[in-house]
Enzyme design. Structure first.
Site, mmCIF file in Angstrom:
data_model
loop_
_atom_site.group_PDB
_atom_site.id
_atom_site.type_symbol
_atom_site.label_atom_id
_atom_site.label_comp_id
_atom_site.label_asym_id
_atom_site.label_seq_id
_atom_site.Cartn_x
_atom_site.Cartn_y
_atom_site.Cartn_z
ATOM 1 N N SER A 178 0.847 -1.192 0.000
ATOM 2 C CA SER A 178 0.000 0.000 0.000
ATOM 3 C C SER A 178 0.882 1.242 0.000
ATOM 4 O O SER A 178 1.993 1.228 0.537
ATOM 5 C CB SER A 178 -0.860 -0.020 1.261
ATOM 6 O OG SER A 178 -1.275 1.284 1.577
ATOM 7 N N LYS B 193 2.469 -3.613 5.688
ATOM 8 C CA LYS B 193 2.572 -3.521 4.224
ATOM 9 C C LYS B 193 4.014 -3.321 3.774
ATOM 10 O O LYS B 193 4.430 -3.842 2.733
ATOM 11 C CB LYS B 193 1.694 -2.378 3.701
ATOM 12 C CG LYS B 193 0.197 -2.659 3.772
ATOM 13 C CD LYS B 193 -0.165 -3.943 3.047
ATOM 14 C CE LYS B 193 -1.598 -4.017 2.582
ATOM 15 N NZ LYS B 193 -1.957 -5.345 2.062
ATOM 16 N N TYR C 91 -0.901 -0.866 9.839
ATOM 17 C CA TYR C 91 -1.093 -1.250 8.428
ATOM 18 C C TYR C 91 0.168 -0.950 7.605
ATOM 19 O O TYR C 91 0.636 -1.788 6.821
ATOM 20 C CB TYR C 91 -2.293 -0.456 7.910
ATOM 21 C CG TYR C 91 -2.698 -0.680 6.484
ATOM 22 C CD1 TYR C 91 -3.265 -1.881 6.073
ATOM 23 C CD2 TYR C 91 -2.570 0.347 5.549
ATOM 24 C CE1 TYR C 91 -3.679 -2.053 4.763
ATOM 25 C CE2 TYR C 91 -2.990 0.186 4.241
ATOM 26 C CZ TYR C 91 -3.536 -1.020 3.853
ATOM 27 O OH TYR C 91 -3.953 -1.191 2.554
#
Ligand code: NAD
Length: 299
Positions: free
Chosen positions: A152, A169, A165
């Site tokens: 991401s 990622k 996150y």
């Protein structure tokens, strides 16, 4: 002929909704037998709609394609093993794995709970590890495999409220690059995609920009990277609304100190040279990077 998957089996985690669903439909339309894995979670990983995997499978079959549903979570070793076993039991092999399953639990770092951190890392990074290791049991002996990971922009460039996150990622880049090196002699290629697309995960974030950014613009990159036509490995690509780029991890050529132990004052004084990004270096492995350091130091 185009990029086709007749006789090939593709596992896509989290493919009951969003990007994964679009990938599943495209792979099936190009002849692949697809394992549609999805426990049907809500965006935060809590219980959602368990029927989503079945719905995608029904749609694929109604269009004349081959698919089977799998409802396991990628979070556990047993779950990942079962997903790969579904591919082998139903279709006899496994050619490509798309690690797409994901959840969000956003909160500013100073307030993030350990559960919020761990839950997100467990799905994205832990799940990709479990899935990859399970897939390698099949791919190594058969001497062929394609693995794709979803990173991401948050992991590549940072985003407020997404420390869990982003860390997970970014971790996938390291995992993929190691697999690229370890898998090379077994015909296994590993690459990463950074998608930008309108899904339930992003509809509140992308604002009015969303209309141009449907999942369909990410699909061709993922399908190519999962195909036998893909001769790249260890790469990271961005796919966003029709713009496709390679994401590069490079070094400036840097400043070479005249002694082996310069002081922090020397670092401060030489930051402009250290940061000068004309003529950057792009190591593809630790060995590449060591060779580049040796060359810079004229060793
Ligand atoms: P989405 O929420 O629509 O789809 C994610 C799917 O993963 C869901 O169907 C969910 O049920 C499934 N899932 C969740 N936990 C799972 C688990 N433990 N095991 C198996 N499946 C699980 O979101 P999306 O936007 O389609 O995202 C797909 C992937 O792309 C994610 O990894 C996401 O982080 C990544 N991504 C998306 C964007 C974007 O712009 N949409 C941007 C960057 C990265």
């Amino acid at each position: 002929m185009g990029v086709r998957f007749e006789g090939q089996v593709v596992v896509i985690t989290g493919s009951g909704a969003g990007l994964g669903r679009s990938y599943a439909l495209e792979f099936a339309s190009r002849g692949a037998a697809v394992v549609v894995n999805d426990p049907g979670s809500a965006v935060d990983g809590s219980d959602g709609e368990p029927a989503v995997a079945d719905q995608v499978v029904e749609l694929i079959r109604s269009l004349g394609g081959k698919a089977v549903a799998s409802y396991e979570s990628v979070v556990t070793e047993a779950g990942a093993d079962a997903i790969v076993e579904t591919a082998v039991n139903e279709f006899g092999r496994l050619d490509a794995l798309v690690n797409n399953a994901g959840i969000l639990r956003d909160r500013a770092l100073h307030n993030m709970t350990t559960d919020e951190w761990q839950g997100v890392v467990d799905v994205h990074l832990g799940g990709a590890f479990h899935m990859t290791r399970a897939a390698l049991k099949i791919m190594r002996p058969q001497g062929y495999g394609r693995v794709v990971y979803a990173t991401s922009n948050a992991g590549l460039f940072g985003n407020f409220g997404q420390s869990n996150y982003a860390a997970a990622k970014a971790g996938l880049l390291g995992l993929s690059r190691v697999l690229a090196i370890e898998g090379e002699r077994y015909g296994i290629a590993s690459n990463v995609v950074a998608p930008v697309a309108r899904t339930r995960m992003t509809e509140d974030v992308l604002g009015e920009f969303v209309q141009r950014l449907g999942p369909e613009s990410v699909v061709p990159m993922v399908v190519f990277l999962a195909s036998k036509e893909c001769d790249r490995t260890g790469r990271v690509y961005s796919a966003a609304g029709g713009r496709y780029s390679e994401v590069i991890t490079g070094l400036t050529t840097g400043w070479v100190a005249s002694t082996a132990a310069p002081g922090p004052e020397d670092i401060a004084a030489n930051l402009p040279s250290i940061e000068d990004n004309q003529g950057y270096l792009l190591p593809r492995s630790v060995f590449d990077e060591l060779a580049q350091i040796k060359a810079a130091l004229a060793l």
